[in-house]
Scaffold this motif. Structure first.
Motif: not given
Lengths: 157, 221
Positions: A27, A31, B57
């Motif tokens: 994550e 970011e 993603r």
């Protein structure tokens, strides 16, 4: 291997491949990447910044168009004044010359009244030079004969 | 039909018509396009953050599997998103945005491959003796845990077989089996004809079947 087995293998491969990619990009990495993308977008419309050329050091006057003209005029004037001055040196008689005291002690030759040091002949000097030349020739003839024998010559003597 | 691959069984099924139910990414992209068209670029950038969040993603998974390098994948995805924003006004809102984005992502990945090929003329990488991938690409325990989904040997076999596919076959295979794109979507994303996509996919699967079934595939076309 049947199609169903192949499909099951490929499904497992997909899951493993996704997991492998996700392991590289957690994550925090996502970011960071988002921030980088937005930063690049923020700079899209901006033109490149032009950096000023280094400033002229103190004391140097920048050369403008007007200054450049004055330099040309001054150079031309200097040239003209130099030419005129050179002509005036020959036209105007000079009562005192710097080399006059030297010439008064040395008798000039009759053929060349002007001061030309390289071509002036002096009787005392001629005699001295003749003696030196004779001494050198005699010395070389006696002492340097062996060396002279060994020296090759282009043409037969 | 031993040795033959029925693509209808193996490839993802076609999705329902997207024009009636546009994806969230398509809706967002149309909104951003409108903002850019009205000159509201700051607002468009803010909305674009949401689009990045939505697709990031998936884009990284595709780019990483195709490039096999985390840094290259990161750069390729960044480049793709920047290009999307730069050319958002050329996006046709009636078409699925995902396909348009995939096309840009594929081009960005190919650009990275070319750049890497140029670099590799000068730089020789040390490689992992076990499977041939560069050492920096091998993550630690996290990946080995995930690799348990496939036996280690089988994982190596599949990854090596995929890596050895010709570029177009590998691209089609990656989009189909890792990004779960249909042949029609791959055709739209790559510019290949649908029949060509199916041929590449068929050949890729035949080779993989040969590797996984114990007989080496020799087709490298």
């Amino acid at each position: 291997m049947s199609d169903q087995e192949l499909k099951a293998t490929l499904d497992a491969y997909r899951a493993a491949a996704h997991a492998e990619a996700d392991a590289h990009f957690d994550e925090r990495a996502l970011e960071t990447q988002r921030h980088k993308i937005l930063a690049r977008l923020a700079h899209l419309g901006q033109t490149a910044k032009v950096i000023r050329f280094p400033i002229v050091p103190h004391g140097d006057v920048p050369i403008t168009g007007v200054n450049r003209r004055w330099i040309s005029v001054a150079a031309a004037a200097g040239l003209i004044i130099g030419l005129l001055g050179g002509q005036l040196v020959h036209l105007v008689p000079q009562p005192t010359r710097r080399l006059a005291p030297m010439t008064s002690t040395i008798a000039p030759s009759a053929e060349r009244p002007d001061f030309v040091p390289a071509l002036v002949s002096f009787p005392q000097d001629d005699g001295l030079l003749d003696e030196v030349d004779f001494a050198v020739q005699v010395r070389s003839a006696s002492e340097l004969r062996a060396l002279d024998e060994l020296t090759p010559f282009n043409e037969p003597r | 039909m031993a040795g033959q691959t029925n693509l209808d069984v193996v490839v993802p099924a076609p999705r329902p018509a997207t024009s009636a139910h546009p994806s969230p990414a398509s809706v967002l992209a149309a909104e951003i396009k409108g903002l850019v068209g009205r000159g509201e670029r700051d607002a468009a950038r803010e909305r674009f953050d949401g689009l990045v969040l939505l697709l990031q993603r998936r884009a990284l998974r595709v780019a990483f599997q195709y490039l096999r390098d985390a840094a290259d994948a990161d750069e390729a995805v960044q480049d793709a998103f920047v290009k999307v924003f730069m050319h958002i006004e050329q996006y046709r809102s009636e078409l699925p945005f995902d396909v348009w984005f995939t096309r840009i992502l594929v081009n960005a990945s190919l650009d990275r491959l070319k750049a890497r090929a140029r670099q590799q003329r000068w730089i020789s990488h040390s490689t992992d003796e076990e499977n041939g991938w560069p050492v920096e690409q091998i993550a630690g325990n996290e990946v080995s845990h995930e690799r348990r989904l496939l036996a280690k040997e089988r994982w190596s076999e599949v990854t090596e077989a995929v890596a050895s596919l010709p570029d177009r076959q590998r691209l089609v295979f990656t989009l189909c089996h890792l990004d779960e794109r249909t042949p029609a979507e791959i055709s739209a994303a790559t510019g290949m004809r649908p029949a060509t996509v199916r041929v590449h996919l068929f050949r890729a699967l035949r080779k993989l079947r040969g590797v996984l079934g114990g007989k080496a595939g020799t087709d490298t076309r």
